[in-house]
Design an enzyme around this catalytic site. Structure first.
Site, PDB file in Angstrom:
ATOM      1  N   CYS A 166       0.845  -1.198   0.000  1.00  0.00           N
ATOM      2  CA  CYS A 166       0.000   0.000   0.000  1.00  0.00           C
ATOM      3  C   CYS A 166       0.879   1.246   0.000  1.00  0.00           C
ATOM      4  CB  CYS A 166      -0.908   0.018   1.227  1.00  0.00           C
ATOM      5  SG  CYS A 166      -2.059  -1.377   1.298  1.00  0.00           S
ATOM      6  N   SER A 200      21.588 -14.115 -19.725  1.00  0.00           N
ATOM      7  CA  SER A 200      22.365 -14.677 -20.836  1.00  0.00           C
ATOM      8  C   SER A 200      22.382 -13.776 -22.064  1.00  0.00           C
ATOM      9  CB  SER A 200      21.808 -16.053 -21.215  1.00  0.00           C
ATOM     10  OG  SER A 200      20.434 -15.974 -21.542  1.00  0.00           O
ATOM     11  N   HIS A 239      10.190 -16.303 -12.376  1.00  0.00           N
ATOM     12  CA  HIS A 239      10.720 -16.385 -13.730  1.00  0.00           C
ATOM     13  C   HIS A 239       9.644 -16.980 -14.632  1.00  0.00           C
ATOM     14  CE1 HIS A 239      13.421 -17.322 -17.074  1.00  0.00           C
ATOM     15  NE2 HIS A 239      14.263 -16.469 -16.526  1.00  0.00           N
ATOM     16  N   CYS A 263      21.312 -24.018  -9.514  1.00  0.00           N
ATOM     17  CA  CYS A 263      21.548 -24.783 -10.735  1.00  0.00           C
ATOM     18  C   CYS A 263      22.827 -25.610 -10.589  1.00  0.00           C
ATOM     19  CB  CYS A 263      21.664 -23.842 -11.931  1.00  0.00           C
ATOM     20  SG  CYS A 263      22.109 -24.705 -13.466  1.00  0.00           S
TER      21      CYS A 263
END
Length: 741
Positions: free
Chosen positions: A145, A318, A522, A656
């Site tokens: 808010c 990338s 993502h 990853c």
């Protein structure tokens, strides 16, 4: 409500949200007005008639009351319809929440002028009961808010919810008063059944301020529902969901909550001797570094500190890595080290060659293959079969994710005209392709989650007005979106091991414990997470996009908090790879540090939604991929942070495993051995040029770069290049492609 307790006609107002928020995909128009006011009815079986008495709720009708699915019976002369309920005899009777909400909506819709609606809101503000000063604590603050809002919730002895609220803004106080009047005294089920879309018909606010006003309705409601769920769980003796690990960032430092967060935070304050060693060798040998956001925290901590002393270090997604490498070569760097997976170093090598920097060396960070689950999916026989099917369809265009190998792009482009895309431009690429080739067949791949999310997003667009769609793409409308959907195809067998983590269990915990937090996701996440993030986005509390979009969103919300200059705790759920946290922390500390003197106290919490079944340790920390046995499951775990931290036995990882093969020791080894004049020490690390040829006898590097150049043309001009359009319309003998025999 129990079926035996009453007979009622429950009305629920539902319409499209009139909120809007910026993202990489679209903004919903703040001027949207619902075309209709559909009312949904549900009838409950009555108990014994002798126990019933009637309660009438006469309402001012909405302007489109003729669209009711069922006409009311015996309406009052003063109103075309009434909201009626039968309930058990008791000293007091309680209006149903849907009836209260419908009354409130009708009241505001009867006021045609925005200024009159604001005046009515200010009147409601005067009716809000006083708020206890002891409840003005951070745990009662409502996030999202513009003004400061406090909300306190309790459950009374009868199991009814009791709400109190306050704000430092009179208009916002009016919003709170309206919601309290509707939900105070309601059962938990009644509180939880109200949807944020139910509030959009209130349409309160002055022109130009609708977004923040609508967001206030939504965010206060979401906070009411979160507190209700917690109180119900407490009453039932259910243990609350375990909180996700998180990092709390302030102007004075960083506090880690949970072992996973502690592992991430360990390297945010790097070893200064390592920083100095790296900077010295980079300067001496004129080496540039391009690194992906998903690097190991140790590496990113060192790189972030080294950036202050050597300008040729760039951390990004990338797409930008190859462009940064070209700029470094122009500035005089003789070598480029690439911290990423193999397709990234391939792209850097090829783009440098295209730019005339063939003599600049490009080096990877491992003497082993650094793979990628998505890139591997695009190299599979099933993907080639998918492309062969595309080549047999008329006017086909292959939209391939940038996170694939150069070889894949080359072979695909010879089968089907191909353009690369990123998570931030894929929707616009597809929409523009359908404008320039209206009867095109578009084949997206290889990320299955992103493909499904694109389709879902376009399905949502079919429910928007033409004006709203035009804001997304000026040459589309509802008819064109409907017509293109049957010709949009996506590969259904490719996922990212990281974003696969964000499935049902994680989503359920976010709904329960973090529904009032800012949600970032993502575009590669599974559909459940995508839908949750899109709902948050519609009320200004979320973003769906690329890693850069996520970083920009977090920075924007923090800057808005700094501009408000009031004490705040901002909570962001990080719906992507945990390596993003280093860049986020650097950006957050920069913003908080610049506003430190005399400013408000802003705390920023980054939440890692790690699966409860995540592996947290491994007996063997190794720079290569190893495995650990959990029950009867053999799980590959990541090198790097805690040697497996954040990997779930269900198949996802918060980190990853491939990116973590880019270790600090490898980076220092490569840098110290340059130049490799004997071509012996670093031969396995060098990103070699493609000497292979395509089935049509052309260079893999040349053909593989063409889809990337098509994307760059689109980014610059907002149109697909004429060469590509000609190739789509006349696939034989034009461009680089032809169908393989």
């Amino acid at each position: 409500m129990e079926a035996s307790s009453a007979t009622t006609m429950a009305l629920r107002v539902s319409s499209s949200s009139s909120s809007s928020s910026s993202s990489s995909f679209f903004s919903i128009s703040p001027n949207h007005k619902p075309n209709s006011l559909p009312l949904k009815f549900s009838t409950f079986r009555p108990p014994q008639p002798t126990l019933l008495k009637s309660l009438k709720c006469i309402q001012t009708p909405p302007s489109n009351s003729n669209q009711l699915k069922q006409p009311p019976k015996n309406p009052s002369p003063a109103s075309p319809f009434s909201c009626s309920a039968l309930t058990l005899s008791s000293p007091q009777t309680t209006e149903l929440v849907p009836c209260k909400l419908q009354t409130l909506i009708s009241e505001f819709q009867a006021l045609s002028e925005p200024i009159d609606r604001v005046k009515r809101l200010l009147h409601y503000a005067t009716l809000l009961p006083p708020f206890d000063d002891s409840d003005r604590v951070d745990s009662n603050r409502v996030m999202g808010c513009t003004a400061q809002v406090w909300l306190e919730a309790k459950m009374d002895k009868e199991g009814r919810m009791r709400f109190s609220a306050d704000s430092d803004s009179e208009i916002t106080k009016g919003f709170c008063s309206c919601l309290v009047s509707v939900l105070d005294g309601a059962s938990p089920d009644e509180v939880l059944m109200v949807k944020t879309d139910d509030l959009s018909s209130l349409n309160v606010g002055l022109p130009g301020a609708q977004r923040s006003r609508v967001n206030t309705w939504h965010n206060v409601l979401v906070s009411m529902q979160k507190k209700t769920k917690a109180l119900v769980a407490e009453q039932q003796g259910r243990p609350p969901f375990e909180q996700f690990p998180s990092l709390v960032i302030t102007a004075d430092g960083i506090h880690a909550k949970g072992s996973f967060a502690e592992a991430q935070a360990r390297y945010l304050f790097p070893d200064e001797s390592k920083v100095e060693e790296l900077v010295n060798v980079l300067k001496e040998k004129k080496i540039g570094i391009v690194a992906h956001f998903y690097m190991d925290p140790e590496v990113q901590g060192i790189l972030t500190a080294a950036q202050k002393h050597w300008p040729h270090i760039h951390i990004s997604d990338s797409l930008v890595m190859a462009d940064s490498a070209v700029n470094m070569a122009k500035a005089g760097c003789e070598f480029i080290t690439v911290l990423g997976v193999d397709f990234m170093s391939e792209n850097v090598r090829a783009i440098l060659d295209q730019a005339g920097f063939e003599k600049v060396g490009v080096y990877r960070m491992s003497n082993e293959r650094i793979g990628c689950s998505l890139a591997d999916a695009a190299s599979s026989p099933s993907y080639m079969s998918y492309l062969e099917a595309a080549s047999r369809s008329p006017n086909s265009l292959h939209v391939v994710y940038i996170n694939t190998s150069l070889e894949t792009k080359a072979y695909a482009h010879e089968l089907v005209p191909t353009i690369t895309c990123t998570s931030s431009n894929v929707v616009q690429t597809i929409l523009q392709a359908f404008v320039q080739v209206p009867d095109a067949n578009i084949w997206y791949g290889p990320d299955s989650y992103m493909g499904a999310n694109i389709r879902e997003l376009l399905q949502q667009m079919t429910k928007m007005t033409d004006e709203e769609i035009a804001e997304i793409h000026p040459e589309h409308n509802r008819d064109s979106i409907r017509s293109l959907l049957p010709r949009l195809h996506y590969f259904q067998d490719g996922t990212c091991i990281v974003h696969h983590l964000f499935g049902n269990e994680v989503v359920d915990r976010i709904k329960e414990m973090y529904c009032d937090a800012y949600l970032t996701a993502h575009f590669e996440v599974p559909g459940e997470m995508f839908s949750l993030a899109m709902e948050a986005k519609r009320r200004g509390m979320g973003v769906v996009g690329s890693t850069q979009n996520i970083l920009d969103f977090i920075k924007q919300r923090i800057q808005e908090a700094l501009d408000r200059n009031v004490n705040e705790h901002l909570q962001f759920v990080l719906g992507t790879e945990s390596g993003m946290v280093t860049s986020i922390v650097a950006a957050v500390r920069g913003l908080l540090g610049s506003a430190r003197s005399g400013g408000a106290e802003i705390n920023v919490e980054i939440v890692f939604p790690v699966s409860s079944e995540s592996v947290t340790t491994s007996s063997n920390a190794s720079p290569g991929l190893k495995s650990v046995t959990v029950g009867n499951v053999i799980l590959p775990v990541i090198p790097g942070v805690a040697s497996g931290e954040g990997c779930s036995i269900n198949g996802g990882c918060a980190s990853c495993p491939y990116m973590k093969m880019n270790s600090l020791s490898s980076l220092l080894k490569v840098c110290h051995h340059l130049p490799d004049e004997t071509n012996f020490a670093l031969s396995a690390y060098e990103a070699g040029r493609f000497k292979l040829q395509t089935p049509n006898g052309k260079s893999v590097a040349d053909v593989g770069c063409e889809p990337i150049l098509h994307m760059r043309h689109f980014q610059a001009s907002k149109k697909l290049p004429e060469k590509l359009i000609s190739h789509i319309l006349h696939p034989s003998g034009n461009g680089s492609s032809s169908v393989l025999n």
